[in-house]
Design a protein around this motif. Structure first.
Motif, mmCIF file in Angstrom:
data_model
loop_
_atom_site.group_PDB
_atom_site.id
_atom_site.type_symbol
_atom_site.label_atom_id
_atom_site.label_comp_id
_atom_site.label_asym_id
_atom_site.label_seq_id
_atom_site.Cartn_x
_atom_site.Cartn_y
_atom_site.Cartn_z
ATOM 1 N N THR A 37 0.835 -1.202 0.000
ATOM 2 C CA THR A 37 0.000 0.000 0.000
ATOM 3 C C THR A 37 0.871 1.254 0.000
ATOM 4 N N SER A 38 1.981 1.216 0.742
ATOM 5 C CA SER A 38 2.901 2.356 0.754
ATOM 6 C C SER A 38 3.530 2.562 -0.620
ATOM 7 N N ARG A 39 3.909 1.469 -1.266
ATOM 8 C CA ARG A 39 4.484 1.580 -2.610
ATOM 9 C C ARG A 39 3.445 2.065 -3.624
ATOM 10 N N LEU A 40 2.226 1.611 -3.450
ATOM 11 C CA LEU A 40 1.155 2.087 -4.329
ATOM 12 C C LEU A 40 1.021 3.599 -4.229
ATOM 13 N N ALA A 41 1.045 4.134 -3.009
ATOM 14 C CA ALA A 41 0.943 5.584 -2.824
ATOM 15 C C ALA A 41 2.078 6.307 -3.543
ATOM 16 N N LEU A 42 3.298 5.771 -3.435
ATOM 17 C CA LEU A 42 4.440 6.398 -4.102
ATOM 18 C C LEU A 42 4.319 6.297 -5.623
ATOM 19 N N ALA A 43 3.798 5.163 -6.116
ATOM 20 C CA ALA A 43 3.605 5.020 -7.569
ATOM 21 C C ALA A 43 2.582 6.028 -8.078
ATOM 22 N N GLN A 44 1.526 6.246 -7.335
ATOM 23 C CA GLN A 44 0.504 7.229 -7.727
ATOM 24 C C GLN A 44 1.062 8.642 -7.655
ATOM 25 N N LEU A 45 1.861 8.911 -6.626
ATOM 26 C CA LEU A 45 2.487 10.222 -6.517
ATOM 27 C C LEU A 45 3.450 10.466 -7.676
ATOM 28 N N GLY A 46 4.163 9.402 -8.074
ATOM 29 C CA GLY A 46 5.091 9.534 -9.196
ATOM 30 C C GLY A 46 4.418 9.902 -10.496
ATOM 31 N N GLN A 47 3.138 9.574 -10.604
ATOM 32 C CA GLN A 47 2.361 9.930 -11.801
ATOM 33 C C GLN A 47 1.638 11.269 -11.634
ATOM 34 N N GLY A 48 1.856 11.933 -10.497
ATOM 35 C CA GLY A 48 1.207 13.217 -10.258
ATOM 36 C C GLY A 48 -0.200 13.117 -9.724
ATOM 37 N N ASP A 49 -0.642 11.947 -9.322
ATOM 38 C CA ASP A 49 -1.999 11.752 -8.802
ATOM 39 C C ASP A 49 -1.981 11.959 -7.286
ATOM 40 N N LEU A 50 -2.115 13.223 -6.872
ATOM 41 C CA LEU A 50 -1.931 13.550 -5.462
ATOM 42 C C LEU A 50 -3.017 12.970 -4.568
ATOM 43 N N GLU A 51 -4.276 13.163 -4.975
ATOM 44 C CA GLU A 51 -5.360 12.697 -4.126
ATOM 45 C C GLU A 51 -5.336 11.182 -3.926
ATOM 46 N N PRO A 52 -5.227 10.369 -5.013
ATOM 47 C CA PRO A 52 -5.135 8.917 -4.801
ATOM 48 C C PRO A 52 -3.924 8.518 -3.954
ATOM 49 N N ALA A 53 -2.803 9.241 -4.126
ATOM 50 C CA ALA A 53 -1.593 8.912 -3.373
ATOM 51 C C ALA A 53 -1.815 9.096 -1.878
ATOM 52 N N VAL A 54 -2.393 10.242 -1.487
ATOM 53 C CA VAL A 54 -2.633 10.503 -0.070
ATOM 54 C C VAL A 54 -3.679 9.534 0.482
ATOM 55 N N THR A 55 -4.718 9.275 -0.308
ATOM 56 C CA THR A 55 -5.752 8.331 0.132
ATOM 57 C C THR A 55 -5.154 6.953 0.394
ATOM 58 N N ASN A 63 7.087 19.339 -3.976
ATOM 59 C CA ASN A 63 6.484 19.567 -5.288
ATOM 60 C C ASN A 63 5.070 20.142 -5.238
ATOM 61 N N ALA A 64 4.365 19.985 -4.107
ATOM 62 C CA ALA A 64 2.982 20.501 -4.034
ATOM 63 C C ALA A 64 2.697 21.016 -2.640
ATOM 64 N N PRO A 65 3.505 21.961 -2.151
ATOM 65 C CA PRO A 65 3.418 22.349 -0.737
ATOM 66 C C PRO A 65 2.120 23.042 -0.349
ATOM 67 N N ARG A 66 1.468 23.734 -1.296
ATOM 68 C CA ARG A 66 0.293 24.529 -0.935
ATOM 69 C C ARG A 66 -1.016 23.840 -1.315
ATOM 70 N N THR A 67 -0.953 22.604 -1.697
ATOM 71 C CA THR A 67 -2.173 21.905 -2.099
ATOM 72 C C THR A 67 -2.910 21.381 -0.874
ATOM 73 N N PRO A 68 -4.237 21.211 -1.005
ATOM 74 C CA PRO A 68 -4.987 20.633 0.130
ATOM 75 C C PRO A 68 -4.522 19.220 0.468
ATOM 76 N N HIS A 69 -3.996 18.513 -0.520
ATOM 77 C CA HIS A 69 -3.528 17.141 -0.280
ATOM 78 C C HIS A 69 -2.293 17.146 0.624
ATOM 79 N N ALA A 70 -1.403 18.097 0.397
ATOM 80 C CA ALA A 70 -0.220 18.201 1.250
ATOM 81 C C ALA A 70 -0.616 18.578 2.670
#
Length: 426
Positions: free
Chosen positions: A356-374, A404-411
């Protein structure tokens, strides 16, 4: 009168992993200690005992068998022959002769009472099975918690216990091999717990102990496990050349030719090593070979508990996920992560947290912030705060979000969540 097999003797020999020839040699040695003469038994005599054709051996042979086994004649399915009382002597022996006879009888009695066999209890398959049950418990604990020093320490202590049992009594060559294999298996679990916890110096120390014990055991399955673990250890240490060399030792063992499941695991781990070296083509080729070998493997074949407990399609996809993450092939990594999570068995708590942790990093690597944090927030809290590899991956996710996304709601959501995690560890 019908002949009934001596099932008690047969069962004891099976527990001790003794052939008829081996038992004959042991009894002959004990007879020699008792009488000074070789016992003269061979495997045909033991087969006669087992079959019931000989209902009770000669008294000296039976006494020797009791010394070898540490059991009474009755416990081995025999009854002692009754002796006919000797007639009284016609006249009293001279005092000197009588004294010599008494001293000789006392010496023989002392030898019979305290031979080397009597001081060394027999160790059998039942003792090994008790160790194997405890090994299964260590494996189960590792799958639940993973990487903990307590697991490492427990496994190392059990390895020493197996060696103490080895030294505490006599055993057949096969049983001794099982004991060395058990000690090696425990050490390899200590090694894996240290690898999983990023304690590499400790892992190397456990590896050296395990390799020596495995060599003495002659057990190729445990040799495969140790060398395969070594390949994984060097891969995590960013030493792909050493990782490939260690994993090659595992992949060239004869067991990989006998059982395609071992071959599959060897190729899957080699794919992850190729990825660490940045070789995409070799990675894909090794994964294809691993998948093909798994499809050829008999799912019902008899395999060690550690192999049955973890290696399946989900683990193959987990290794593919790790490989594609190393290559920054994030879309392929995410696909394998979803496949792995869909197939993970319920007891694989540690693997689920890592995947699950690797999945989050893979999603983040594609720029998918919301799925990554979820995804990251689905990692169980105990793993997120205590498992070294999981903690490290989630810290990487946080630093990438802040960078890379410090001001986003996801961060902001992730920052608040990690603060709550820290609150649970106080």
């Amino acid at each position: 009168m019908s002949v009934l097999p001596n099932h008690v003797l047969v069962a004891w020999m099976h527990d001790q992993q003794l052939s008829s020839r081996e038992l004959a040699e042991l009894v002959n040695g004990a007879v020699a200690q008792l009488t000074g003469r070789h016992g003269g038994l061979d495997d045909s005599n033991i087969r006669a005992w087992r079959s019931g054709r000989v209902r009770c051996p000669k008294n000296v042979q039976l006494r020797a068998l009791e010394l070898v086994s540490g059991k009474s004649a009755t416990d081995l399915g025999f009854e002692r022959r009754t002796r006919t009382p000797a007639p009284a002597p016609a006249k009293e022996e001279p005092p000197v002769l009588r004294r010599h006879l008494i001293q000789g009888a006392a010496a023989i009695a002392a030898t019979a009472a305290t031979p080397s066999y009597a001081a060394s209890p027999r160790i059998g398959v039942t003792d090994v099975e008790c160790l194997q049950q405890r090994f299964a418990e260590v494996v189960a604990s590792d799958h639940r918690h993973g990487g903990q020093q307590t697991i490492e320490q427990q496994a190392a202590a059990l390895s020493e216990e197996a060696l103490r049992l080895q030294a505490s009594g006599t055993a057949s060559q096969r049983v001794r091999g099982y004991l060395y294999a058990s000690a090696a298996a425990f050490r390899s679990s200590a090694m894996w717990a240290a690898i999983d916890g990023r304690r590499y110096n400790r892992a190397i120390e456990h590896m050296r102990h395990a390799q020596q014990l495995a060599a003495m055991s002659g057990d190729q399955a445990i040799q495969f496990r140790i060398w395969s673990h070594a390949g994984t250890m060097y891969r995590h240490m960013k030493r792909p050349a050493d990782a490939a060399a260690a994993n090659d030792v595992a992949r060239t063992l004869a067991i990989t030719r006998r059982d395609p499941m071992f071959a599959s695991l060897g190729h899957a781990r080699h794919a992850a090593i190729h990825a660490t070296a940045g070789d995409l083509k070799a990675t894909r080729r090794a994964l294809d070979t691993a998948q093909e070998a798994m499809q050829r493997a008999d799912p019902d074949a008899d395999r060690p508990v550690w192999m049955r407990a973890f290696y399946d399609q989900a683990e193959l996809d987990s290794l593919a996920l790790s490989a594609f993450m190393s290559l920054a092939q994030y879309d392929a990594a995410e696909a394998h992560a979803h496949r792995c999570l869909a197939n993970l068995r319920p007891h694989m708590h540690r693997s689920r947290a890592i995947t699950t942790s690797r999945l989050a990093l893979a999603q983040l690597g594609q720029g998918d912030l919301e799925p990554a944090v979820t995804s990251a927030m689905r990692v169980p809290r105990d793993a997120a705060t205590s498992h070294p590899r999981v903690v490290e991956m989630l810290a990487t996710l946080g630093s990438e979000l802040r960078k890379n996304a410090p001001r986003t709601p996801h961060a902001r959501l992730w920052t608040e969540y990690t603060r709550s995690l820290k609150g649970t560890t106080k």
